[in-house]
Design a protein around this motif. Sequence first.
Motif, PDB file in Angstrom:
ATOM      1  N   ALA A  42       0.820  -1.216   0.000  1.00  0.00           N
ATOM      2  CA  ALA A  42       0.000   0.000   0.000  1.00  0.00           C
ATOM      3  C   ALA A  42       0.852   1.264   0.000  1.00  0.00           C
ATOM      4  O   ALA A  42       0.421   2.303  -0.505  1.00  0.00           O
ATOM      5  N   CYS A  43       2.061   1.168   0.558  1.00  0.00           N
ATOM      6  CA  CYS A  43       2.951   2.334   0.638  1.00  0.00           C
ATOM      7  C   CYS A  43       3.826   2.497  -0.608  1.00  0.00           C
ATOM      8  O   CYS A  43       4.592   3.465  -0.706  1.00  0.00           O
ATOM      9  N   GLY A  44       3.738   1.551  -1.536  1.00  0.00           N
ATOM     10  CA  GLY A  44       4.578   1.630  -2.719  1.00  0.00           C
ATOM     11  C   GLY A  44       6.021   1.245  -2.472  1.00  0.00           C
ATOM     12  O   GLY A  44       6.920   1.651  -3.220  1.00  0.00           O
ATOM     13  N   ALA A  45       6.261   0.450  -1.420  1.00  0.00           N
ATOM     14  CA  ALA A  45       7.623   0.002  -1.118  1.00  0.00           C
ATOM     15  C   ALA A  45       8.057  -1.054  -2.125  1.00  0.00           C
ATOM     16  O   ALA A  45       7.237  -1.614  -2.864  1.00  0.00           O
ATOM     17  N   GLU A  46       9.359  -1.313  -2.153  1.00  0.00           N
ATOM     18  CA  GLU A  46       9.832  -2.436  -2.953  1.00  0.00           C
ATOM     19  C   GLU A  46       9.214  -3.718  -2.412  1.00  0.00           C
ATOM     20  O   GLU A  46       8.938  -3.824  -1.205  1.00  0.00           O
ATOM     21  N   PRO A  47       8.970  -4.721  -3.275  1.00  0.00           N
ATOM     22  CA  PRO A  47       8.453  -5.992  -2.762  1.00  0.00           C
ATOM     23  C   PRO A  47       9.366  -6.509  -1.654  1.00  0.00           C
ATOM     24  O   PRO A  47      10.574  -6.683  -1.871  1.00  0.00           O
ATOM     25  N   PRO A  48       8.848  -6.715  -0.439  1.00  0.00           N
ATOM     26  CA  PRO A  48       9.722  -7.132   0.658  1.00  0.00           C
ATOM     27  C   PRO A  48      10.232  -8.555   0.485  1.00  0.00           C
ATOM     28  O   PRO A  48       9.587  -9.385  -0.161  1.00  0.00           O
ATOM     29  N   VAL A  49      11.372  -8.808   1.078  1.00  0.00           N
ATOM     30  CA  VAL A  49      11.882 -10.168   1.196  1.00  0.00           C
ATOM     31  C   VAL A  49      11.268 -10.767   2.450  1.00  0.00           C
ATOM     32  O   VAL A  49      11.300 -10.156   3.525  1.00  0.00           O
ATOM     33  N   VAL A  50      10.686 -11.942   2.321  1.00  0.00           N
ATOM     34  CA  VAL A  50       9.968 -12.576   3.430  1.00  0.00           C
ATOM     35  C   VAL A  50      10.604 -13.926   3.735  1.00  0.00           C
ATOM     36  O   VAL A  50      10.826 -14.732   2.830  1.00  0.00           O
TER      37      VAL A  50
END
Length: 321
Positions: A178-186
Motif C-alpha cells: 500500500a505504501c509503494g515500497a519495494e516488494p519485501p523479502v519474506v
Amino acid sequence: MIVGVLRETATRERRVALTPEGVRRLRDAGIRVIVEAGAGRAAGFAEVDYRVAGAAIAADPGGVVADCDVLAWVKPTKHDLRSMDRRPGLILIGFQDPLHRSGQIDELRALGVESVAFELFSGDSGELDALSAMSRIAGSVAYLAARRLVPRTVRRPVRSLILGSGRAGLAAIAAAAACGAEPPVVLGRRDDQRRAADDQGPNIFHCAAEIGPAQVLEQIHAAKPDLVFCAAVRRGQRAPVLVDRTGLDALGDGAVVVDLTAKAGGNCSATVADATVVLDNGVVVTHRSNYPARRPAPASRAYSAAVAASILRLAADGRPW
C-alpha cells in the motif's frame, strides 16, 4: 452468568474488552454484563451506549469484580484480585501473558480463580482467535510506525525484510504494498504460507524449515533492507533470536528494526521492551507492546467479537476453547 469488564490499566492501553455491540450480543443470550465506568471511553464508546446495550455500570473496579462470574480484559489488570471480594470460581478471559505471569496465574488458580489465555488458543479457532485479529492490526501499525523512522534521505522505495509469515507478517506485506515500497523479502518456515503472502502483495518469499541468524544475515547482505520487521514466534513459546549482533552490524546506518516479539524474548538481540534505542552503528531498534491500541475502535471491535464468542462457548459447553 454475569460478565464483568474493567477499564484497562496497562500503560497507553486504549482498547476495551467488550464494546456495546459485544454487550448486546451477550444480553441477547441472557447473560448479564457489568462494565466499569469509563471502560470504553478511550476507544470511543460512550457510557450511554453501554447502558442502551443493556449493561449495568459500576463506579469502581471493586464493584465489577465482586459481582461477576467471568471477568474480561484486554491485558491483565494492575488491581490485586487476590485481595478483592469476588465470587467463587471466578474465570478471567483475555490476554494473560503466560510466559511472564505463570507464577501469578498459578497463585490465582490456587485461590479458585481460573485464567483463560487467548495467547494459547489455536490459530484455527475461528471467531475465538483474538490473537490473530490483534496480530493483523499490530502488523500493519508496526510496519507503518517503523517506516516513519526510516531516514528521509532514503529517496527510493523502502526495502524491507520480513521475518515470519503469520498474521502480523502478512499484514506487513500488505502495508508495504500500500505504501509503494519495494516488494519485501519474506522469510517463512512453511511453503504453504507462500500463497497467503502472495495474496497480500508482491514479495520475494524464501522458505526454510529452520530460520536462524545465519539465514537472516544472508538476506541482510543480499537485500540491504532499510527496515527489518520481526514477527517470528510460535504461540506460547519464546521467540528465537534471529537478528544478532552480527546481523545488526551488517545493517546500514539508519536502518530500522521493529520487533513485535519482545514480550516473548525478541527476535532481535538488541530489542528493549516498550522502547526505541539507537545502537552505536546508527541502527534503530523499536518495540511497542500494544500497537493495536493505536487503532482502539477497530481493535476493540475485533477483540470484543472474540471475547463474546468465548463467553458464549463457555456458557454453552462449560469451556471457551
